[in-house]
Scaffold this motif. Structure first.
Motif, mmCIF file in Angstrom:
data_model
loop_
_atom_site.group_PDB
_atom_site.id
_atom_site.type_symbol
_atom_site.label_atom_id
_atom_site.label_comp_id
_atom_site.label_asym_id
_atom_site.label_seq_id
_atom_site.Cartn_x
_atom_site.Cartn_y
_atom_site.Cartn_z
ATOM 1 N N UNK A 28 -9.843 5.090 65.106
ATOM 2 C CA UNK A 28 -8.887 4.234 64.398
ATOM 3 C C UNK A 28 -8.982 4.399 62.877
ATOM 4 N N UNK A 29 -8.518 5.526 62.409
ATOM 5 C CA UNK A 29 -8.583 5.838 60.985
ATOM 6 C C UNK A 29 -7.175 6.040 60.434
ATOM 7 N N UNK A 30 -6.944 5.528 59.230
ATOM 8 C CA UNK A 30 -5.713 5.806 58.494
ATOM 9 C C UNK A 30 -6.108 6.441 57.164
ATOM 10 N N UNK A 31 -5.570 7.620 56.887
ATOM 11 C CA UNK A 31 -5.850 8.334 55.644
ATOM 12 C C UNK A 31 -4.582 8.364 54.814
ATOM 13 N N UNK A 32 -4.645 7.851 53.592
ATOM 14 C CA UNK A 32 -3.490 7.819 52.697
ATOM 15 C C UNK A 32 -3.724 8.722 51.496
ATOM 16 N N UNK A 33 -2.829 9.659 51.320
ATOM 17 C CA UNK A 33 -2.795 10.456 50.096
ATOM 18 C C UNK A 33 -1.706 9.820 49.238
ATOM 19 N N UNK A 57 -0.958 11.111 64.038
ATOM 20 C CA UNK A 57 0.383 10.975 63.484
ATOM 21 C C UNK A 57 0.336 11.417 62.021
ATOM 22 N N UNK A 58 1.205 12.350 61.670
ATOM 23 C CA UNK A 58 1.306 12.864 60.305
ATOM 24 C C UNK A 58 2.632 12.383 59.724
ATOM 25 N N UNK A 59 2.592 11.739 58.563
ATOM 26 C CA UNK A 59 3.808 11.262 57.892
ATOM 27 C C UNK A 59 3.887 11.867 56.499
ATOM 28 N N UNK A 60 5.011 12.510 56.245
ATOM 29 C CA UNK A 60 5.229 13.097 54.926
ATOM 30 C C UNK A 60 6.713 13.449 54.783
ATOM 31 N N UNK A 61 7.217 13.338 53.559
ATOM 32 C CA UNK A 61 8.590 13.738 53.244
ATOM 33 C C UNK A 61 9.617 13.027 54.111
ATOM 34 N N UNK A 62 9.331 11.769 54.461
ATOM 35 C CA UNK A 62 10.263 11.004 55.268
ATOM 36 C C UNK A 62 10.278 11.369 56.733
ATOM 37 N N UNK A 70 -3.635 19.812 71.307
ATOM 38 C CA UNK A 70 -3.032 21.142 71.289
ATOM 39 C C UNK A 70 -1.878 21.254 70.316
ATOM 40 N N UNK A 71 -1.217 20.134 70.003
ATOM 41 C CA UNK A 71 -0.121 20.142 69.030
ATOM 42 C C UNK A 71 -0.683 20.182 67.608
ATOM 43 N N UNK A 72 0.117 20.674 66.674
ATOM 44 C CA UNK A 72 -0.331 20.693 65.286
ATOM 45 C C UNK A 72 0.852 20.478 64.348
ATOM 46 N N UNK A 73 0.527 20.179 63.088
ATOM 47 C CA UNK A 73 1.553 19.943 62.077
ATOM 48 C C UNK A 73 1.033 20.406 60.724
ATOM 49 N N UNK A 74 1.976 20.698 59.842
ATOM 50 C CA UNK A 74 1.673 21.155 58.493
ATOM 51 C C UNK A 74 1.942 20.038 57.495
ATOM 52 N N UNK A 75 1.079 19.900 56.479
ATOM 53 C CA UNK A 75 1.346 18.954 55.396
ATOM 54 C C UNK A 75 0.830 19.526 54.084
ATOM 55 N N UNK A 76 1.401 18.999 53.004
ATOM 56 C CA UNK A 76 1.204 19.538 51.663
ATOM 57 C C UNK A 76 0.406 18.538 50.830
ATOM 58 N N UNK A 77 -0.729 18.964 50.277
ATOM 59 C CA UNK A 77 -1.581 18.042 49.513
ATOM 60 C C UNK A 77 -0.988 17.692 48.148
ATOM 61 N N UNK A 78 0.065 18.392 47.733
ATOM 62 C CA UNK A 78 0.694 18.053 46.447
ATOM 63 C C UNK A 78 1.675 16.895 46.577
ATOM 64 N N UNK A 81 1.072 11.709 51.563
ATOM 65 C CA UNK A 81 1.148 11.776 53.026
ATOM 66 C C UNK A 81 0.222 10.731 53.620
ATOM 67 N N UNK A 82 0.416 10.497 54.896
ATOM 68 C CA UNK A 82 -0.447 9.577 55.643
ATOM 69 C C UNK A 82 -0.811 10.213 56.971
ATOM 70 N N UNK A 83 -2.080 10.126 57.309
ATOM 71 C CA UNK A 83 -2.574 10.535 58.622
ATOM 72 C C UNK A 83 -3.065 9.284 59.332
ATOM 73 N N UNK A 84 -2.588 9.076 60.536
ATOM 74 C CA UNK A 84 -3.005 7.908 61.306
ATOM 75 C C UNK A 84 -3.554 8.361 62.653
ATOM 76 N N UNK A 85 -4.720 7.827 62.986
ATOM 77 C CA UNK A 85 -5.348 8.083 64.280
ATOM 78 C C UNK A 85 -5.624 6.726 64.922
#
Length: 293
Positions: A28-33, A57-62, A70-78, A81-85
């Protein structure tokens, strides 16, 4: 970067040339950039997160990407973004400079926060490759190799290009049209739910809801509307007078006749039986027949 409800730890980490590999587990972690952290000097890194255990769950750019193992997603550190587990998880992260990709900014922007499924298209090639990297990281068998770096950059570039072309072919409007066609074909299914529809279209329920909200609707409301319209048409059809009201509503996933009667009246102002009788009288009245003068 800020974390809430933090209970996680890095299992393994390794740098190979320009690539950083790590595996993180937790609960149960939420990471906010945040915009504040983005303003700090950033070398322009991209990250791919592949889900190993649990939901990510990856949230970025709306956008929002829901990841199963097995699934994956790309995100940009510039960008923020938010990562939720929301449950116990393990994720494998590959981090690298965006400048190493053989694609432009527009293509990268189109590929952010999109679910790349492990069993479809280019994901069926890249996911096993990422699993191999993870296994090599865990077993300490990875060696610095320009060939390995090149393979990572080529595969990620192929993913980004594929997503860019896909977004041009499948805009939100096209996706919404596809979802509505699916709903229409599944109206008789009593198990038709937002989750089921989202899973079939490989998007998150939240994103599906957003598509309908942009039209001033909800998923459940649209399903109900289409079911009631189908029932209303059948009640007005004189060829179906042999069918009971219960039989008609059950044809479209409305198993409880009493509940159907209630929501039908709420929608159309009269109970279904009264509506049916009214349509029957209209069909047989002299004014309903065509005449010429």
């Amino acid at each position: 970067m800020h974390m809430s409800q933090t209970s996680c730890g890095r299992n393994h980490a390794r740098t190979i040339g320009h690539i950083e590999l790590s595996e993180v587990s937790g609960r149960r972690v939420v990471v906010d950039r945040t915009p504040a952290t983005v303003r700090r000097p950033d070398p322009g890194m991209l990250e791919i997160g592949m889900q190993i255990l649990g939901l990510g769950i990856v949230r970025q750019a709306g956008r929002e990407a829901a990841l199963r193992p097995g699934d994956f997603a790309l995100y940009d550190t510039r960008l923020p973004y938010q990562l939720e587990f929301p449950e116990a998880f393990t994720t494998f992260v590959v981090r690298f400079p965006r400048a190493e990709l053989r694609v432009g900014d527009h293509e990268i922007a189109a590929g952010l926060a999109r679910t790349i499924r492990f069993d479809q298209g280019i994901g069926g090639v890249v996911s096993p490759f990422l699993y191999g990297l993870r296994r090599g990281l865990a077993d300490n068998e990875l060696r610095d190799s320009a060939r390995l770096e090149s393979a990572v950059f080529d595969l990620v570039s192929a993913v980004v290009e594929g997503e860019y072309l896909g977004t041009r072919r499948h805009s939100g409007a096209v996706l919404l049209s596809s979802v509505r066609a699916f709903i229409e074909a599944q109206l008789s299914n009593i198990d038709l739910t937002t989750r089921m529809i989202a899973d079939r279209h490989h998007i998150s329920p939240r994103y599906l809801q957003r598509l309908f909200e942009e039209q001033g609707q909800t998923v459940a409301g649209w399903i109900r509307h289409r079911r009631l319209e189908k029932c209303r048409n059948d009640l007005a059809d004189q060829r179906l007078v042999h069918l009971s009201i219960g039989a008609i509503c059950s044809r479209y996933g409305l198993a409880d006749p009493s509940h159907f009667s209630k929501i039908f009246k709420e929608e159309y102002g009269v109970p279904p039986r009264e509506y049916r009788n009214l349509m029957a009288r209209t069909a047989t009245s002299p004014s309903s027949t065509h005449s010429t003068m």
